[in-house]
Structures are given as structure tokens and as C-alpha cells.
Enzyme design. Structure first.
Site, PDB file in Angstrom:
ATOM      1  N   GLU A 265       1.300  -1.100  -0.123  1.00 16.81           N
ATOM      2  CA  GLU A 265      -0.103  -0.104   0.413  1.00 16.81           C
ATOM      3  C   GLU A 265       0.612   1.139   0.279  1.00 16.81           C
ATOM      4  OE1 GLU A 265      -2.490   0.094   3.515  1.00 16.81           O
ATOM      5  OE2 GLU A 265      -3.392  -1.526   2.683  1.00 16.81           O
ATOM      6  N   GLU A 325      -8.909   8.716   5.846  1.00 17.97           N
ATOM      7  CA  GLU A 325      -9.304   7.415   5.376  1.00 17.97           C
ATOM      8  C   GLU A 325      -9.613   7.484   5.105  1.00 17.97           C
ATOM      9  OE1 GLU A 325      -6.960   4.841   6.674  1.00 17.97           O
ATOM     10  OE2 GLU A 325      -5.893   5.703   8.216  1.00 17.97           O
TER      11      GLU A 325
END
Length: 345
Positions: A265, A325
Site C-alpha cells: 500500500e 482515511e
């Protein structure tokens, strides 16, 4: 984890394209430079149907995908797509798979073997960001071993790994002095040995964004987004390389000199936090893609491809935690591309 102010950054080429990656060349063969994938998270209530998502991957030339659990609808939609898949074993399933070989066998049968003729599995990722002080950590290696054993004749085709955070490092600067914290060493060393013995990489989530917002006094935005000229006195142009090399140095200290790291990621949010703007996110994603595509590697691993999975395909409106997020998507839920992102080709 803290990175010192001595880090500086390069200005990456700002090539623009309507395609995110160019995973396949005009002959339909995998391009030699292919190093990029995209994470497909589904913590949202407004995402398009999975069949449309797979089409979006294909029309944008995205040749690799990471998913976080064995979602059956996704696996069905991937049949015949030629998209290489990194599939996760959910953290909550690790203990049962570690303690019961039949559980591992069942997981592999249902989620891998049933699809293996039509889906290209690249990695099985046993756990995401499990810390050494998490009770689940004691089960990670055994779960990896049991999944590996259950693969049978697929062992040479599909690599088993796990994804770590760089918070396992006790030291990260200068990168050459990177090392795991004393408490993390008993956890990570046997995992590294298992990976090395099976020719599998270690996966790591690498986020200059979080390093930047945690220490804006010592880390410049330009360094974190690859947009500042110049090298540091220790030879680094950007924070991403420095973070990656600190992990390479730590792995070297465990004795695994040839182990590769896959960046499972990396991304930058477009809203919801300090430094989280569309402009900054566009710069980060574009320059990261250009950097990975360049084939230059890092100072400690020059000339080696950096396989990287961009986080994430979509904004996810139900993600918990900080507001940022929810804004890591390359696409909005209506499938609009948020940025004019550079092509890998």
C-alpha cells in the site's frame, strides 16, 4: 516512526495520461516494466457493482489488484480477466487457520483452488499490519505455513506472505541503520526466514503521508511528495526510498540478504486531514508512479523494480479512524478519475 529533516526530494517527471497504468503492451503481453497494482477496498456503501470495477481496472490498464479478504463476488468477476491478484486472509481468520490444518485446507479449496483455472493469483497475504504486540501475531507464521502446505502443486505459482507496518522498525535514520525494534525481532525474524526459504517477498505498507503529518517540523511536504530538488548528504531524493531502504537494512540484519520487499500500500488522501488536498495527492500518485516506473530502484537496491500497490481504487465512506482515511481513492464511487495520473508506459 520518525524521519529526520535531512531528507530531500526530487522533481519527478509530470507525464499525464488518461490511463493509470499501462500493464500490457500493444501485443497483449505483460510489459517488462509492469510494477503497479491498485488496492480494491470495499469499506463503503456507495461503490459500483464489482463487474463494473473489474471493467474499470481493465479499461485503465491496471494489471494487478489487491483485495483484503476472499470476497466471492470479486473472485467470480475476476475469472478470465488476466488481472493478477493479491488476496488477503482476514486477520480474524488467522488463529483458526494456524491451529487447524483442515481450516487452512478448506480456505485454500474455497478461495484459491476453486478459481485457480480462471484467476491469476499472485500472492496470498496472511494478515494485514499485525503488530508484534497483537495477540494474533503468535499465529501468523503457523497460518502462513499451513496455507503454504495446503496449496500443494500451486506452491511454486502463488507466494505466501504477510503485510507489515514500518512501525516494527526501532530505528530508521539514516536508512542504512534501519533495524527492527528489539520487541519486534522475535516476531518478524522467523517470518523473514520462511519467506526467504520459499522465494517470497515481504509486503509492507509504506506511507510518506503519515510520516509527514506526524513530524512536519522535520519532514517537508516537498520531500514527502517527490517535488523538492536535490539529494541529501546521505544520497536520498525522497522519503519513500528512505523508508523502503530503512526496511531493507532491517531485513539485512536478520540475515536475509536477498529478500525482496513489495509495497503493498502507498497513497495520499485528497481531503480530511493536514496536507490532504487534491493537489498534493495528485502530485504524490503521479510522482510515485513515475518513480516506480523508472526502474531506478532505491539507493540500497538500485536498478530493481519496486512492485507497488496504490491505495486505493475508491474513496471509502465507511472507513473508520481519521477523516482522511475515507479519501485515498484514485476514483470516486461514480467511477470518475480524481486525478490525471501518469501512465506506467
Amino acid at each position: 516512526m520518525k524521519f529526520a529533516a535531512e531528507f530531500a526530494a526530487e522533481v519527478a517527471a509530470n507525464r499525464k495520461s488518461s490511463r493509470i497504468t499501462g500493464g500490457y503492451n500493444s501485443a497483449g503481453e505483460s510489459a517488462a516494466a509492469q510494477s503497479l497494482g491498485v488496492c480494491y477496498g470495499i469499506v463503503a456503501n456507495n461503490l459500483p457493482p464489482v463487474v463494473e470495477v473489474i471493467d474499470l481496472f481493465k479499461t485503465n490498464g491496471i494489471a494487478r489488484m489487491r483485495i483484503y479478504n476472499p470476497n466471492q463476488a470479486t473472485l467470480e468477476a475476476l475469472r478470465g480477466s488476466n488481472i493478477e491478484l493479491a488476496i488477503g486472509v482476514s486477520n480474524e481468520d488467522i488463529q483458526s487457520i494456524a491451529n487447524d490444518i483442515s481450516s487452512a485446507t478448506s480456505w485454500v479449496q474455497i478461495n484459491i483452488i476453486n478459481y485457480a483455472n480462471d484467476v491469476i493469483f499472485r500472492y496470498i497475504i496472511v494478515g494485514n499490519e499485525i503488530s508484534h504486540n497483537d495477540p494474533t501475531s503468535q499465529f501468523v507464521l503457523r497460518a502462513m505455513q499451513n496455507i503454504y502446505g495446503a496449496l500443494g502443486n500451486l506452491q511454486n505459482q502463488i507466494k505466501i506472505s504477510t503485510t507489515i507496518q514500518l512501525s516494527l522498525l526501532g530505528s530508521s535514520y539514516p536508512p542504512s541503520q534501519g533495524e527492527f525494534s528489539p520487541d519486534a525481532i522475535p516476531y518478524i525474524t522467523p517470518i523473514v526466514n520462511f519467506l526467504a526459504s520459499n522465494g517470497a517477498p515481504l509486503l509492507a505498507n509504506v506511507y510518506p503521508y503519515f510520516a509527514y503529518i506526524s513530524d512536519q517540523k522535520d519532514i517537508s511536504l516537498e520531500y514527502a511528495t517527490f517535488t523538492q530538488q536535490g539529494y541529501t548528504d546521505i544520497g536520498y531524493q525522497n522519503l519513500f526510498d528512505a523508508m523502503l531502504d530503512a526496511l531493507y537494512a532491517a531485513i539485512l540484519k536478520t540475515g536475509a540478504s536477498d529478500l525482496q520487499i513489495v509495497v503493498s500500500e502507498s497513497g495520499w488522501p485528497s481531503a480530511g486531514g493536514e496536507g490532504a488536498t487534491t493537489e498534493n495527492a495528485a502530485a504524490y500518485y503521479t510522482n510515485l508512479i513515475n518513480h516506480v516506473n523508472s526502474g531506478n530502484g532505491t539507493p540500497m537496491r538500485p536498478g530493481q523494480p519496486i512492485e507497488t500497490y496504490l491505495f486505493a481504487m475508491f474513496d471509502e465512506n465507511l472507513k473508520p479512524g481519521a477523516a482522511s482515511e475515507q479519501y485515498f481513492g484514485l476514483f470516486t464511487p461514480d467511477k470518475s478519475q480524481k486525478y490525471n495520473i501518469a501512465s506506467i508506459n
